[in-house]
Design an enzyme around this catalytic site. Structure first.
Site, PDB file in Angstrom:
ATOM      1  N   ASP A   1       0.849  -1.197   0.000  1.00 32.82           N
ATOM      2  CA  ASP A   1       0.000   0.000   0.000  1.00 32.82           C
ATOM      3  C   ASP A   1       0.885   1.248   0.000  1.00 32.82           C
ATOM      4  O   ASP A   1       0.815   2.074   0.894  1.00 32.82           O
ATOM      5  CB  ASP A   1      -0.935  -0.006   1.212  1.00 32.82           C
ATOM      6  CG  ASP A   1      -1.880   1.200   1.221  1.00 32.82           C
ATOM      7  OD1 ASP A   1      -2.170   1.747   0.142  1.00 32.82           O
ATOM      8  OD2 ASP A   1      -2.308   1.596   2.323  1.00 32.82           O
TER       9      ASP A   1
ATOM     10  N   ASN B   1      -1.671   4.446  12.824  1.00 35.69           N
ATOM     11  CA  ASN B   1      -3.009   3.867  12.943  1.00 35.69           C
ATOM     12  C   ASN B   1      -2.942   2.351  12.820  1.00 35.69           C
ATOM     13  O   ASN B   1      -3.739   1.622  13.407  1.00 35.69           O
ATOM     14  CB  ASN B   1      -3.930   4.438  11.862  1.00 35.69           C
ATOM     15  CG  ASN B   1      -5.249   3.690  11.780  1.00 35.69           C
ATOM     16  OD1 ASN B   1      -5.489   2.954  10.834  1.00 35.69           O
ATOM     17  ND2 ASN B   1      -6.087   3.861  12.782  1.00 35.69           N
TER      18      ASN B   1
ATOM     19  N   GLN C   1      -3.226  -4.703   6.969  1.00 33.35           N
ATOM     20  CA  GLN C   1      -2.874  -3.560   7.803  1.00 33.35           C
ATOM     21  C   GLN C   1      -3.655  -3.596   9.114  1.00 33.35           C
ATOM     22  O   GLN C   1      -4.561  -2.796   9.339  1.00 33.35           O
ATOM     23  CB  GLN C   1      -3.139  -2.251   7.043  1.00 33.35           C
ATOM     24  CG  GLN C   1      -2.219  -2.070   5.837  1.00 33.35           C
ATOM     25  CD  GLN C   1      -2.678  -0.968   4.907  1.00 33.35           C
ATOM     26  OE1 GLN C   1      -3.835  -0.937   4.480  1.00 33.35           O
ATOM     27  NE2 GLN C   1      -1.771  -0.058   4.574  1.00 33.35           N
TER      28      GLN C   1
ATOM     29  N   ARG D   1       3.595  14.452   9.504  1.00 33.09           N
ATOM     30  CA  ARG D   1       2.232  14.448   8.981  1.00 33.09           C
ATOM     31  C   ARG D   1       1.580  13.198   9.559  1.00 33.09           C
ATOM     32  O   ARG D   1       1.996  12.073   9.307  1.00 33.09           O
ATOM     33  CB  ARG D   1       2.254  14.429   7.456  1.00 33.09           C
ATOM     34  CG  ARG D   1       0.863  14.368   6.806  1.00 33.09           C
ATOM     35  CD  ARG D   1       0.581  12.949   6.412  1.00 33.09           C
ATOM     36  NE  ARG D   1      -0.580  12.797   5.535  1.00 33.09           N
ATOM     37  CZ  ARG D   1      -1.075  11.621   5.217  1.00 33.09           C
ATOM     38  NH1 ARG D   1      -0.538  10.515   5.688  1.00 33.09           N
ATOM     39  NH2 ARG D   1      -2.113  11.528   4.422  1.00 33.09           N
TER      40      ARG D   1
ATOM     41  N   ASP E   1      -0.835  10.446   9.773  1.00 37.15           N
ATOM     42  CA  ASP E   1      -1.708   9.730   8.857  1.00 37.15           C
ATOM     43  C   ASP E   1      -2.983   9.271   9.563  1.00 37.15           C
ATOM     44  O   ASP E   1      -2.936   8.777  10.691  1.00 37.15           O
ATOM     45  CB  ASP E   1      -0.949   8.511   8.299  1.00 37.15           C
ATOM     46  CG  ASP E   1      -1.753   7.725   7.285  1.00 37.15           C
ATOM     47  OD1 ASP E   1      -2.120   8.314   6.251  1.00 37.15           O
ATOM     48  OD2 ASP E   1      -2.020   6.531   7.525  1.00 37.15           O
TER      49      ASP E   1
ATOM     50  N   GLU F   1      -3.836  14.567   8.812  1.00 41.46           N
ATOM     51  CA  GLU F   1      -4.771  14.126   7.783  1.00 41.46           C
ATOM     52  C   GLU F   1      -6.109  13.901   8.481  1.00 41.46           C
ATOM     53  O   GLU F   1      -6.345  12.855   9.093  1.00 41.46           O
ATOM     54  CB  GLU F   1      -4.295  12.832   7.117  1.00 41.46           C
ATOM     55  CG  GLU F   1      -5.239  12.395   6.006  1.00 41.46           C
ATOM     56  CD  GLU F   1      -5.015  10.975   5.530  1.00 41.46           C
ATOM     57  OE1 GLU F   1      -5.394  10.676   4.386  1.00 41.46           O
ATOM     58  OE2 GLU F   1      -4.487  10.150   6.302  1.00 41.46           O
TER      59      GLU F   1
ATOM     60  N   ASP G   1      -3.565  11.029  -2.789  1.00 43.76           N
ATOM     61  CA  ASP G   1      -4.685  10.090  -2.764  1.00 43.76           C
ATOM     62  C   ASP G   1      -5.695  10.551  -3.807  1.00 43.76           C
ATOM     63  O   ASP G   1      -5.425  11.464  -4.587  1.00 43.76           O
ATOM     64  CB  ASP G   1      -5.321  10.054  -1.371  1.00 43.76           C
ATOM     65  CG  ASP G   1      -4.374   9.512  -0.315  1.00 43.76           C
ATOM     66  OD1 ASP G   1      -3.470   8.735  -0.674  1.00 43.76           O
ATOM     67  OD2 ASP G   1      -4.544   9.864   0.868  1.00 43.76           O
TER      68      ASP G   1
END
Length: 415
Positions: A63, A105, A172, A202, A204, A246, A312
């Protein structure tokens, strides 16, 4: 009342780079830190003051590197730690700060934490992830980040004999931020990279880190306290460091992620990007004004990062249906130009037909608004997309440096 002096990041010009796609310095066909370092003079002359690097950690790369298998090492494809440090020091000499992706995450299912967790339910690593012995109930409306590609938020693991939770792909598994040990691990990751001199991160998928997972043991009692904890630790180790979030939520929900300036200092302005393209589609500034009117005023020392595109899909899932239709009709009329039913997987230049005056107008808007502008690598030269690539890879194309073979990106031979 005296004017408060601005923090460096409020005045920054941010440039987003996927290292693998930017410049190949060793001729193997893959972008790397050697090639990126060689291009720093170009970026400095362009006026860039902050580089945001997408994940470059060790990863199975299923990914785009967001499936991290080791938070403390460099993916060998893009170089070594020494290559990274040489880049970081050279960027500083060019007056460019560097922020990097903090992807906490989830991990890759190949991460040693997950491999230990699935093999032994007594190990402390079992609690690093979100498990359920029985098929867990799914909250109403809950769905994967990739609808149509991933059907369930839970996957059964034969070794663990239990289900594990994941908002993204099944490879994930989601970290359990309600577990104090996981939060300690996050701070260790922050500490490691700050020690080398990065200027921030940043963050995520910030809302998912603190989201309700549906199970009591995985639901943080003070969700935003986790963000304050990361923010406070960053400031203690790197005063003036920045957390760029984000947070792709409606504006009224996004505001909480600033807190009182003690959580995330910058938020990506997803909502405004949608309204900007609505204005371009309708050829009417009213849509842009409407988008601006929806935004809460950030606390002192905080701001919105304005962009036309990120790497994205351009996500229209949180805007009125008529606005989405106007934009899709104008800029993504073919199904291959769309992603997940909600977004557009195209670059800015082809969306605006490569017309220089339209492109100049579009970029002038994000540079004239309050808050730092963000440019995605290649957009400054009108780079296009490759719709033959799957999903988000359509916009993650190699940088084009010249009219030479491989567009100057690499000296590698085809094959």
């Amino acid at each position: 009342m005296p004017n408060r002096s601005s923090s460096w990041y409020e005045e920054a010009v941010i440039y987003s780079i996927d290292v693998e796609k930017f410049a190949d310095g060793n001729g193997d066909g893959i972008g790397d830190f050697v090639g990126l370092t060689e291009k720093l003079t170009y970026l400095s002359e362009l006026g860039i003051t902050c580089i945001w690097l997408l994940p470059f950690y060790r990863s199975p790369d299923r990914d785009n590197g967001y499936d991290v298998s080791d938070f403390y090492s460099i993916n060998p494809k893009v170089g070594t730690l020494d290559d990274f440090l040489t880049f970081l020091h050279s960027a500083g000499e060019h007056g460019i700060r560097v922020i990097i992706d903090l992807v906490v995450n989830h991990t890759s299912d190949q991460h040693p934490w997950f491999q230990a967790a699935r093999r032994d339910d007594e190990t402390r690593y079992r609690g690093y992830y979100v498990w359920s012995a029985d098929p867990p109930p799914v909250a109403s409306g809950a769905r994967s980040i990739f609808p149509g590609e991933v059907d369930s938020l839970w996957t059964y693991d034969e070794v663990a004999r239990a289900y594990y939770f994941h908002s993204f792909y099944e490879f994930q598994p989601e970290l359990n931020a309600a577990n104090p040990r996981v939060r300690e691990e996050i701070l260790r990751i922050v500490d490691y990279w700050i020690a080398f001199g990065v200027s921030g991160f940043r963050l995520d998928a910030a809302p998912l880190i603190i989201a309700d997972k549906g199970l009591e043991h995985a639901n943080p009692r003070d969700p935003h306290g986790i963000l304050r904890e990361i923010g406070s630790y960053l400031q203690s180790r790197r005063p003036g460091g920045v957390l760029l979030g984000e947070v792709n939520l409606p504006p009224e929900a996004s505001d909480a992620y600033f807190g009182e300036g003690d959580q995330l200092q910058l938020l990506l302005n997803f909502m405004l990007a949608c309204y900007l393209f609505a204005g371009f589609a309708r050829e009417d500034a009213a849509s842009i004004n409407q988008g601006l009117s929806l935004l809460p005023e950030p606390p002192p020392g905080c701001g919105w990062v304005n962009f036309l595109r990120n790497l994205d899909e351009l996500d229209f899932s949180r805007v009125p249906a008529d606005l989405k239709k106007n934009v899709f009709d104008a800029f993504a009329p073919q199904e291959e130009m769309q992603a997940f039913g909600r977004g557009i997987r195209r670059r800015v230049a082809p969306m605006l037909n490569g017309e220089q005056r339209r492109l100049e107008l579009a970029f002038s808007i994000i540079f004239s608004l309050g808050g730092p502008p963000l440019i995605v690598y290649g957009d400054e030269i009108g780079i296009g997309e490759d719709l033959s690539q799957p999903g988000r890879n359509a916009v993650r194309v190699p940088m084009q440096w010249s009219a030479e073979r491989n567009a100057g990106f690499s000296g590698a031979s085809a094959g």
